[in-house]
Design a protein around this motif. Structure first.
Motif: not given
Length: 596
Positions: A532-537, A559-572
């Protein structure tokens, strides 16, 4: 009484009194490396400081503090038999020195004869010297004051062997290579006689990253100042830790020995703490500063070693592995490292012919925009198509190129080839940019601006299409010079990407001072995304990029899961095997539908 508080730490005592010339730096060094047991008392017989040999001779647990205790109580507790006439009540009135032959009880009911010399120093303190009756050298001359020295024995009578053994580095005044090797040899002898077999002893080689560049940019005098300040830091550490021995070997390479380690984990903890203390920033005239990082190689002393050179060789091999990864860390020797070293010698020779034989080539890994749903740029990555070993990634040979002086030619090839590919993109109506990784050695030793300008002119390519990637640690070798170089590139129209963001030091100050266009988030954050801490960073990094108008590229997407999480955070912008592995130029043209 010289010391009003006998509970003061050893470090405070040594540092304070060396300033008052009660103990010179040379005397402090000799105190800690002496094979005689040394114990410093105040005029009331209270222990102020002891060295490691005192612990060894008395067979006291090295982790037990005896500072602040009565010397007679400690010696009695250790089984020493000494005459009742040796009382401390009149110590403050005595002068000169006295010698007594005393005996220490041994476990086999026998006794060990020990020569106890008591020196009454001019400052009021008392120095006890314990010398087991054996063939060891008597080294008391090196911590006595000149007047006291003349009262003990003629300095000229010291043998050449003793002087060589006790020699010091001329520049830094700390023990030199000769002492380092002698110290390790003594530890090897301990193993051969079955002593200290329940504890680990680590031999460490440590050097200052990119020190040669500092010498070239700032001059030898400033380089020497760095070495002296670094040695002073080592001296301070040695003063508070009787298990630590430090020396300067040559150039910016220093040798350390840490004793009393129980496990490899205890070494990791000790070394990480030590390296963290030794890193520092130096200020130069003209508001220029240099941040120093360190690399270290470690070998554990054990029975497989028979000569000192083998121990040092393996620590050097471990150090080379750290340099290979870019420095700023440490590594512990493993047997497989020696095999790699032998292979590296062969690769270094082959690398001389690689450019001439056109064995080097660039592969390109796409950077994908999640918002635009297309590839917008490529990172160029050098590959070596070795005739015998096949394709080798940069990790396998870039360090060899740097250490053998071939990195500049490789860097020229990469820039020229990357710009040529941009030219080919134009001809094939591919609107993409290309980034090039610049080695710190190339960054400081070549006129990067002119090199790039020549290539851009040669192939008629716009500067805005080329990105330069530098790691976080690169600018800290010389901040002022780096700032000038990066501004020159930015003014030319080149975009600057800060690679491996989040893994170095003082990144935020970089963002404030340097014309950075984009951040590349290191793949280590993606590997740790389950936490969780890494996600917050990652959220903070995305917000930072958005607020400061930086592009942010996330590396290591697999992996696709990481792609989706990062996209949801706002990374392009995403890069990794999920998008595509690095590919040769010819394969890029098959991806036109993903580009346009």
């Amino acid at each position: 009484m010289l010391f009003s508080n006998t509970n003061d730490t050893i470090a405070e005592f040594l540092l304070e009194n060396s300033k008052k010339n009660i103990f010179s730096s040379e005397q402090i060094h000799a105190f800690y490396i002496s094979y005689n047991g040394l114990c410093l008392l105040d005029s009331y017989g209270i222990i102020i400081n002891v060295n490691r040999s005192f612990y060894d001779i008395m067979q006291i647990n090295i982790h037990e503090s005896i500072v602040g205790k009565s010397w007679s109580a400690v010696l009695t507790q250790c089984g020493l038999e000494f005459p009742s006439s040796m009382e401390t009540s009149g110590f403050d009135k005595m002068q000169g020195f006295k010698t007594h032959l005393i005996h220490k009880k041994k476990s086999n009911s026998g006794t060990q004869p020990i020569l106890l010399s008591i020196y009454f120093r001019q400052d009021g303190s008392i120095l006890l010297v314990l010398n087991e009756i054996s063939d060891r050298n008597f080294e008391v001359e090196n911590f006595l004051e000149p007047a006291e020295l003349s009262r003990s024995r003629d300095y000229q009578s010291i043998s050449e062997k003793e002087r060589g053994y006790l020699s010091q580095d001329i520049l830094t005044k700390i023990p030199n290579r000769h002492q380092f090797y002698s110290f390790i040899k003594e530890e090897l002898n301990r193993f051969s006689h079955g002593r200290d077999i329940n504890s680990e002893i680590a031999v460490i080689l440590i050097d200052i990253d990119r020190f040669s560049l500092i010498n070239e940019l700032k001059g030898i005098e400033e380089g020497n100042r760095i070495l002296i300040e670094f040695a002073d830091k080592l001296l301070s550490e040695m003063a508070i830790d009787p298990n630590l021995f430090c020396s300067r070997l040559e150039g910016d390479e220093f040798g350390l020995v840490i004793r009393g380690l129980l496990t490899e984990k205890s070494l990791n903890d000790r070394l990480e703490n030590l390296i963290d203390k030794l890193r520092f920033t130096l200020e130069f005239s003209g508001s220029s500063s240099v941040y120093l990082t360190l690399s270290a190689g470690v070998s554990f002393l054990n029975r497989k070693y028979t000569i000192v050179e083998e121990v040092v060789r393996d620590a050097e091999i471990a150090l080379m592995e750290v340099r290979k990864r870019g420095g700023n860390g440490y590594n512990i020797f493993r047997n497989e490292m020696y095999k790699r070293k032998l292979n590296n010698h062969s690769l270094e020779n082959d690398l001389h012919f690689a450019l001439k034989n056109q064995e080097l080539e660039l592969h390109f890994q796409p950077i994908y925009s999640a918002q635009q749903k297309k590839i917008i740029s490529f990172e160029s990555l050098i590959r070596w198509n070795h005739p015998r070993l096949g394709y080798l990634p940069p990790l396998e040979f870039i360090y060899i190129a740097e250490s053998s002086g071939q990195i500049l030619k490789l860097g020229e090839f990469v820039i020229d080839r990357a710009v040529q590919v941009l030219h080919n993109f134009n001809k094939n109506s591919i609107d993409c940019e290309v980034s090039v990784n610049i080695s710190p050695i190339q960054f400081y030793n070549q006129d990067i601006r002119d090199l790039i300008q020549v290539a851009l002119t040669k192939y008629s390519v716009s500067p805005s299409k080329l990105h330069i990637e530098i790691t976080e640690s690169t600018p800290f070798t010389d901040i002022t010079s780096s700032l000038n170089k990066i501004h020159e590139l930015s003014q030319l129209g080149i975009k600057i990407f800060l690679d491996d963001f989040g893994t170095g030091y003082s990144s935020l100050s970089l963002l404030n001072r340097f014309p950075i266009h984009a951040l590349k988030v290191d793949r280590s954050f993606i590997v740790g995304m389950k936490e969780k801490k890494v996600i917050e960073i990652l959220k903070i990094i995305q917000l930072l990029g958005s607020r400061m108008n930086f592009k942010v590229v996330v590396e290591g997407i697999e992996i696709q899961q990481n792609f989706k999480i990062l996209k949801d955070i706002g990374f392009d912008l995403m890069q990794g095997f999920l998008i595509s592995r690095p590919m040769p130029e010819k394969n890029i043209y098959k991806l036109k539908r993903m580009i346009k």
